[in-house]
Each structure stands twice: as structure tokens, then as C-alpha cells.
Design an enzyme around this catalytic site. Structure first.
Site, mmCIF file in Angstrom:
data_model
loop_
_atom_site.group_PDB
_atom_site.id
_atom_site.type_symbol
_atom_site.label_atom_id
_atom_site.label_comp_id
_atom_site.label_asym_id
_atom_site.label_seq_id
_atom_site.Cartn_x
_atom_site.Cartn_y
_atom_site.Cartn_z
ATOM 1 N N CYS A 1 3.435 3.843 -7.898
ATOM 2 C CA CYS A 1 2.697 2.439 -8.378
ATOM 3 C C CYS A 1 3.330 2.569 -9.851
ATOM 4 C CB CYS A 1 1.206 2.855 -8.559
ATOM 5 S SG CYS A 1 0.393 1.442 -9.130
ATOM 6 N N CYS B 1 -4.663 4.525 -7.574
ATOM 7 C CA CYS B 1 -3.989 3.614 -8.395
ATOM 8 C C CYS B 1 -4.344 2.139 -7.955
ATOM 9 C CB CYS B 1 -2.399 3.990 -8.916
ATOM 10 S SG CYS B 1 -1.809 2.835 -9.971
#
Length: 368
Positions: free
Chosen positions: A112, A209
Site C-alpha cells: 500500500c 491499511c
């Protein structure tokens, strides 16, 4: 928009860390513009099972944006909103599913950071704001020494997030400022409180995330079907239980195995994906089946040039204590030796440090 060497685009999440970043940057004389990104959509992504509470029936992203907007208004800065939902699915979440399907345990937060927060975000900023510099509320530091950028640990060792930033490149670090890397978390909250920011005591986000906290087995069941198989004691080869799919379990796991009737404490030590068998060992055999002293690391990202000194400190998990080790490079793979360590998990990352510098990291392919 006019170009400005003093303009900076800040990733604002609605949390206290990025909010204090906004305050500090403005105080330093920057023209600060907030940019809120939404990368996950519960309904579009069929994220129905596994929620810790009923919050998913509301829009978490909207609530976080509202917090970020209140802070931006309080500090008299502009804030915009964008989304990278498709990009997150294609570049991060598909990888997560593929890794779990192959029996490994991935770390989506590292992907991410590399592909969304420090790539799609930077590209968006360059296109829409005519500005090269971004800021993020990570606990880390980027230092320029002799035309090279070094990623170094945060002052708050307990909050240090360099593990999750190990796949960043020189180009990404070049464009990034980490305004709170020199501050302990309690000081960040203190600043937010003094400035009367609405989120000064807001709970830190946890879990994956941009997805958040989930009951992980149930969450994965959104994407993988239940597939019952045998739980086998690896020592005596006896079937001691049933599982709902080896995909749902990770190396070293000792909870949620469905072996409540057993007097022994068991740990996942191996998986046979093809036969759908979950192998476990008991406490007294844990060292034999879960310890390792060597590992093969693939797709290693060196943030700077490969150091001549091959002695490194290694972190296999975020917030895990650093472990002394040594590396060699062979056939584009990094081979490491380290002191005996439990549950070094294929699919997870090994991240190298020398003193305060994070040298980079790669994926654990196998260990022995």
C-alpha cells in the site's frame, strides 16, 4: 494552480498524526493543502463478513473525511478528496488474495505504501496541484546526505514505521517529508490537544491499511470459500481436528484452531495446500518445527546501494525486536543467517537495519 516551492500536499486521514503534520507544516511557513484518499469501499469490494462491529453500515471513510475537514477548517487550510479504490484492489488486494491462496502470509501495508500512498498519490499531486512535494504522517525520517536519501527510524521506537516503508525508492523519498518523525506519540497528542484539534484523542487505526480491523478468518471468507480439511499432528501424523481451509491460517498461529478439547497447546507449523491439510505441533515440539536460522529473501529493495558491511539487524515483523544477522547475495536472492528465531513466516518481509538506517526489505520465500 500556481507552482510554489513552499507548497506541500499532505495526506490527511482524519487521524491525529496527519492533523499535527498539518499544524507543524503550516507553522514552518508552508502553504499546506490536505488531500484525503479513500482506497477501500465495503460494498463495492464485497466486504460483508468479519466486521468487528456494525460500523460498516455507516461510511467509515466519510466519518474520517469529516474529521479531516474539521481539522483543515480549524487550521484554515484547503482540503480535497480523491479515491484509488481500483488501484488498491489491483495493486494491493489482488496480491494479498493470491498470497493467501498459495499458503503464504502477505504484508499488504508495505505494498500500500509503495504503490498507493507514495506512487498513485504522488502522481495525482503532480497532475492536479503542480507540486512535487508531499508529506505523510508516518513515524519515520527521510534524510538527504551527499545527494542520497536515507530512510531512518523515528524517535519513537515503539511507533517507528520504517518496516512498512522498506519498499520505497530514492525517487519516492525525494518527494516526501515526514513531519512527525522526530516526535514521540505522546507529544503529538499533546500538540493536538493544545491546538484544540477535534481528533486529539482519536483511537489509532488498526488492521489492514485502509481496510481496518477485521475478524480475519471471516473477512477472508468474503473471498475464499469454506473448504474443510484435516488438522494433523505433525509428530505422530494423527488427525486431531478439522479446519475450514488452510488459507485462513498462518505459520506459528496458536489461536482459533478449533482444538479446544485438547489439553495441549498447538501451533500451525506447515500447510499442504493441494491436500488441504493443516499441520500443527504441540508446545514441546515448537522449537523443532517453528525455529529457523536461515531464510531466502526475494524481491529485495535496497533503498541505497548495497552496504559493504553484511552484518545487519533484521526485523521480521513490525515492532518485533531487531535480530542480529548476516546476508549474502546469490542469484538475485538475498540469503540471510540469524540467531534462532520462532515463526519466520513465508510471505512476510525481512527488513534490514544498520544503526538508525533502514536499508530496505524483501519477501521471505522460505526458511530453514
Amino acid at each position: 494552480m500556481k507552482n510554489s516551492s513552499k507548497r506541500i500536499i499532505l495526506g490527511m486521514s482524519g487521524g491525529v498524526d496527519s492533523s499535527v503534520c498539518a499544524y507543524l507544516l503550516k507553522k514552518q511557513g508552508y502553504e499546506v493543502i490536505g488531500l484525503f484518499m479513500q482506497n477501500w469501499d465495503t460494498y463495492l469490494n464485497n466486504d460483508i463478513k468479519g466486521h468487528v462491529n456494525d460500523d460498516y453500515k455507516q461510511c467509515n471513510a466519510q466519518r474520517d473525511f469529516n474529521d479531516a475537514k474539521l481539522v483543515a477548517d480549524k487550521l484554515n487550510i484547503k482540503i480535497y478528496r480523491t479515491e484509488f479504490i481500483d488501484e488498491y484492489w489491483n495493486k494491493v488486494f489482488k496480491y494479498l488474495l493470491k498470497e493467501y491462496q498459495s499458503g503464504r502470509t502477505p504484508n499488504p501495508d508495505i505494498l500500500c505504501n509503495k504503490y498507493i500512498k507514495f506512487d498513485e498519490f504522488i502522481k495525482y499531486v503532480k497532475k492536479h496541484f503542480n507540486c512535487d512535494q508531499i508529506a505523510m504522517g508516518h513515524y519515520a525520517n527521510a534524510k538527504k546526505i551527499n545527494n542520497q536519501y536515507f530512510l531512518t527510524k523515528a524517535k519513537d521506537q515503539d511507533k517507528d514505521q520504517t518496516y512498512f516503508l522498506c519498499w520505497l525508492t530514492q525517487k519516492q523519498l525525494q518527494h516526501t517529508i515526514f513531519p512527525i518523525g522526530h516526535l514521540p506519540k505522546n507529544k503529538v497528542r499533546e500538540i493536538a490537544h493544545k491546538q484544540n484539534l477535534i481528533n486529539w484523542n482519536k483511537k489509532d487505526s488498526t488492521g489492514i491499511c485502509f481496510i481496518g480491523e477485521r475478524k480475519f478468518k471471516d473477512f477472508l471468507n468474503n473471498y475464499f470459500p469454506i473448504k474443510q480439511g484435516d488438522v494433523v499432528d505433525i509428530v505422530n501424523k494423527q488427525i486431531i481436528g478439522k479446519h475450514d481451509g488452510v488459507t485462513f491460517f498462518t505459520y506459528g498461529q496458536n489461536k482459533g484452531l478449533g482444538l479446544g478439547g485438547s489439553k495441549e497447546k498447538y501451533f500451525v507449523c506447515s500447510k499442504d495446500i493441494k491436500k488441504n491439510i493443516l499441520y500443527v505441533c504441540d508446545q514441546k515440539h515448537k522449537d523443532k518445527f517453528l525455529n529457523s536460522t536461515n531464510a531466502e529473501i526475494i524481491n529485495f529493495n535496497w533503498i541505497n546501494s548495497v552496504p559493504k558491511n553484511h552484518n545487519v539487524n533484521i526485523r521480521f515483523r513490525h515492532r518485533q525486536k531487531l535480530i542480529k544477522g548476516k546476508f549474502i547475495i546469490k542469484n538475485n536472492k538475498v540469503l540471510i543467517t540469524y540467531k534462532k528465531t520462532l515463526s519466520v513466516t513465508p510471505g512476510q518481509f525481512a527488513v534490514f537495519y544498520q544503526n538508525s538506517k533502514c536499508l530496505g526489505g524483501g519477501i521471505i520465500n522460505k526458511q530453514w
